[in-house]
Design a protein around this motif. Sequence first.
Motif, short mmCIF file in Angstrom:
data_model
loop_
_atom_site.label_atom_id
_atom_site.label_comp_id
_atom_site.label_asym_id
_atom_site.label_seq_id
_atom_site.Cartn_x
_atom_site.Cartn_y
_atom_site.Cartn_z
N ARG A 49 32.51 -55.11 -83.41
CA ARG A 49 33.24 -56.34 -83.75
C ARG A 49 33.44 -57.17 -82.51
O ARG A 49 33.42 -56.65 -81.40
CB ARG A 49 34.60 -55.98 -84.39
CG ARG A 49 34.48 -55.54 -85.84
CD ARG A 49 35.79 -54.99 -86.37
NE ARG A 49 36.11 -53.73 -85.72
CZ ARG A 49 35.66 -52.54 -86.12
NH1 ARG A 49 34.92 -52.46 -87.19
NH2 ARG A 49 35.97 -51.45 -85.46
N TYR A 159 26.22 -56.96 -92.50
CA TYR A 159 27.23 -57.35 -91.50
C TYR A 159 27.06 -56.60 -90.19
O TYR A 159 27.71 -56.93 -89.21
CB TYR A 159 28.65 -57.06 -92.05
CG TYR A 159 28.78 -55.65 -92.57
CD1 TYR A 159 29.00 -54.59 -91.70
CD2 TYR A 159 28.64 -55.35 -93.93
CE1 TYR A 159 29.07 -53.30 -92.16
CE2 TYR A 159 28.71 -54.06 -94.39
CZ TYR A 159 28.92 -53.04 -93.50
OH TYR A 159 28.97 -51.75 -93.96
N PRO A 260 32.97 -44.38 -96.11
CA PRO A 260 33.26 -45.81 -96.11
C PRO A 260 32.77 -46.51 -97.38
O PRO A 260 31.61 -46.41 -97.75
CB PRO A 260 32.49 -46.33 -94.88
CG PRO A 260 32.37 -45.14 -94.00
CD PRO A 260 32.18 -43.98 -94.94
N GLN A 262 33.71 -49.95 -97.96
CA GLN A 262 33.56 -51.33 -97.45
C GLN A 262 34.08 -52.41 -98.39
O GLN A 262 34.65 -53.39 -97.95
CB GLN A 262 32.10 -51.66 -97.05
CG GLN A 262 31.39 -50.61 -96.20
CD GLN A 262 31.99 -50.37 -94.82
OE1 GLN A 262 33.00 -50.95 -94.47
NE2 GLN A 262 31.39 -49.47 -94.07
N ASP A 300 36.51 -46.72 -94.96
CA ASP A 300 36.56 -47.98 -94.20
C ASP A 300 36.38 -49.14 -95.17
O ASP A 300 35.58 -49.04 -96.11
CB ASP A 300 35.41 -48.09 -93.20
CG ASP A 300 35.47 -47.09 -92.07
OD1 ASP A 300 36.54 -46.51 -91.85
OD2 ASP A 300 34.44 -46.90 -91.41
N PHE A 331 39.17 -53.53 -91.77
CA PHE A 331 38.70 -54.43 -90.71
C PHE A 331 38.51 -55.83 -91.25
O PHE A 331 38.05 -56.01 -92.38
CB PHE A 331 37.35 -53.95 -90.17
CG PHE A 331 37.37 -52.55 -89.64
CD1 PHE A 331 37.99 -52.25 -88.44
CD2 PHE A 331 36.75 -51.51 -90.34
CE1 PHE A 331 38.02 -50.97 -87.94
CE2 PHE A 331 36.77 -50.21 -89.85
CZ PHE A 331 37.40 -49.94 -88.65
N MET A 332 38.83 -56.82 -90.42
CA MET A 332 38.47 -58.19 -90.76
C MET A 332 36.99 -58.36 -90.45
O MET A 332 36.54 -57.93 -89.38
CB MET A 332 39.26 -59.18 -89.90
CG MET A 332 40.74 -59.14 -90.15
SD MET A 332 41.52 -60.61 -89.43
CE MET A 332 41.44 -60.24 -87.71
N TYR A 333 36.25 -58.95 -91.34
CA TYR A 333 34.83 -59.18 -91.10
C TYR A 333 34.65 -59.92 -89.78
O TYR A 333 35.36 -60.89 -89.49
CB TYR A 333 34.21 -60.00 -92.25
CG TYR A 333 32.85 -60.53 -91.89
CD1 TYR A 333 31.75 -59.68 -91.84
CD2 TYR A 333 32.66 -61.88 -91.56
CE1 TYR A 333 30.50 -60.16 -91.46
CE2 TYR A 333 31.42 -62.35 -91.18
CZ TYR A 333 30.35 -61.49 -91.13
OH TYR A 333 29.12 -61.96 -90.75
N ARG A 336 28.47 -61.02 -86.41
CA ARG A 336 27.65 -60.47 -85.33
C ARG A 336 26.30 -61.17 -85.28
O ARG A 336 25.56 -61.16 -86.26
CB ARG A 336 27.43 -58.95 -85.53
CG ARG A 336 28.67 -58.12 -85.76
CD ARG A 336 29.45 -57.82 -84.50
NE ARG A 336 29.95 -58.97 -83.81
CZ ARG A 336 30.15 -59.05 -82.51
NH1 ARG A 336 29.87 -58.03 -81.75
NH2 ARG A 336 30.62 -60.13 -81.96
N1 5AD Z 1 32.85 -56.66 -89.05
C1 5AD Z 1 33.90 -55.90 -89.39
N2 5AD Z 1 33.83 -54.57 -89.53
C2 5AD Z 1 32.63 -53.97 -89.33
N3 5AD Z 1 32.24 -52.69 -89.41
C3 5AD Z 1 30.93 -52.63 -89.11
N4 5AD Z 1 30.45 -53.86 -88.84
C4 5AD Z 1 31.48 -54.71 -88.97
C5 5AD Z 1 31.63 -56.11 -88.84
N5 5AD Z 1 30.61 -56.91 -88.52
C6 5AD Z 1 33.14 -51.61 -89.81
C7 5AD Z 1 32.66 -50.91 -91.08
C8 5AD Z 1 32.21 -49.58 -90.55
C9 5AD Z 1 33.14 -49.38 -89.37
C10 5AD Z 1 32.69 -48.37 -88.38
O1 5AD Z 1 33.22 -50.66 -88.79
O2 5AD Z 1 33.75 -50.76 -91.95
O3 5AD Z 1 32.33 -48.54 -91.50
#
Ligand code: 5AD
Length: 372
Positions: A49, A159, A260, A262, A300, A331-333, A336
């Motif tokens: 992230r 993502y 996970p 997601q 996750d 997690f907030m997206y 990348r």
């Molecule tokens: N943005 C947010 N969370 C992410 N993860 C992976 N890539 C991203 C991203 N671009 C999270 C997923 C994964 C964890 C290890 O990190 O939930 O399972």
Amino acid sequence: MKYHIVTYGCQMNVHESEKIAGILEKLGYTPCDKREEADIIVFNTCAIREGAEDRVLGNVGNLKRLKKQNKDLIIVVCGCMTQKEKTARVLMQKFPFVDIVIGTFNLSKLADYIEAVKKGRQLVLMEEGEIDELEPYKRTSGDNAWVNIMQGCNNFCTYCIVPYVRGREKSRKEENILNEIRGIIAENKYKKITLLGQNVNSYGKDLVPQVSFSKLLEDICALDGDFTLTFMTSHPKDLTSDVIDQIAKQDKIEKSIHLPAQSGNNRILKLMNRRYTREKYLAIIDEIRQKIPNCRITSDFIVGFPTETEEEFEDTCSLVKQVKFDSIFAFMYSKRDGTVASRMDGQISEEEKNRRVNILLKIEKELQKEKK
Ligand code: 5AD
Ligand code: SF4
């Protein structure tokens, strides 16, 4: 001569720092807690992230001061961030006092590079290649011994940066893994063995002849010794019944699984390229609960994936409530560069992502309270 390693990110990085420590100790370095006292500082970075990357950049920037005080200090930056060409370039330009930038495939060259730096060179290496069998490790995680069983990922969740910085899936030979574990058992210092891979369920598909993950688990459990075994991370699309059966059957395997999800919404799961539906995910959870009654299940979640609507986010909330996970990471997206999702229209604002993640975390807290 002293070394100091700073590790960011996941358990894979923690374990790779143990490998780096092994290399440095072979060269005669000893560990120290304070970076001010070190002759070599290693930053083992994470790219998953944006926040993780920003932290690394800030902290590497702060090393300039130490380099001024000690011009012989060697600074190494390695890990997932350095396997991205753009970031490696930025690192070298922004921080000319960094001596070595080394990608995820090239750790075995670290010793040679340190020698070259002592002769006055600055080096960047990020060639994709084979994963080396590197030993010895300097294990640093108490009574837990990490064992890497594979590297890389073939899934390309839209993502995720991992397939770009860790390359395609490559499994270690089963015999090498079993030998490493025999060594761990013989040392008699470790109670727990944790197998690591980005996607452990597809272990062995690239080996000739193929070996399944459940066979690997069975063979490890057949080794004489007093240890518990666990593994991470599993992908719901690849978690097969024979693996669930092994967890149920083998006393040595911890009754715990990190799976996970997601998202709880099928349209978002499809856009994420996760290749399972909410219904399939719930069916796996049912199978786990039926075969392993007290299994701890964790997950996750990502909120605010591009175009995710309020209703779709609520599907994630309802999945979390329905499954009653023992714990979740939310997690907030994070956008990348280079990933498919980063090019999607409909990116969600930071404020909105923040609002959603707080709602999800609140649900998680309530579940924890209920479980107590
Ligand atoms: N943005 C947010 N969370 C992410 N993860 C992976 N890539 C991203 C991203 N671009 C999270 C997923 C994964 C964890 C290890 O990190 O939930 O399972
Ligand atoms: Fe990333 Fe998906 Fe691979 Fe996990 S399975 S490392 S989330 S691409």
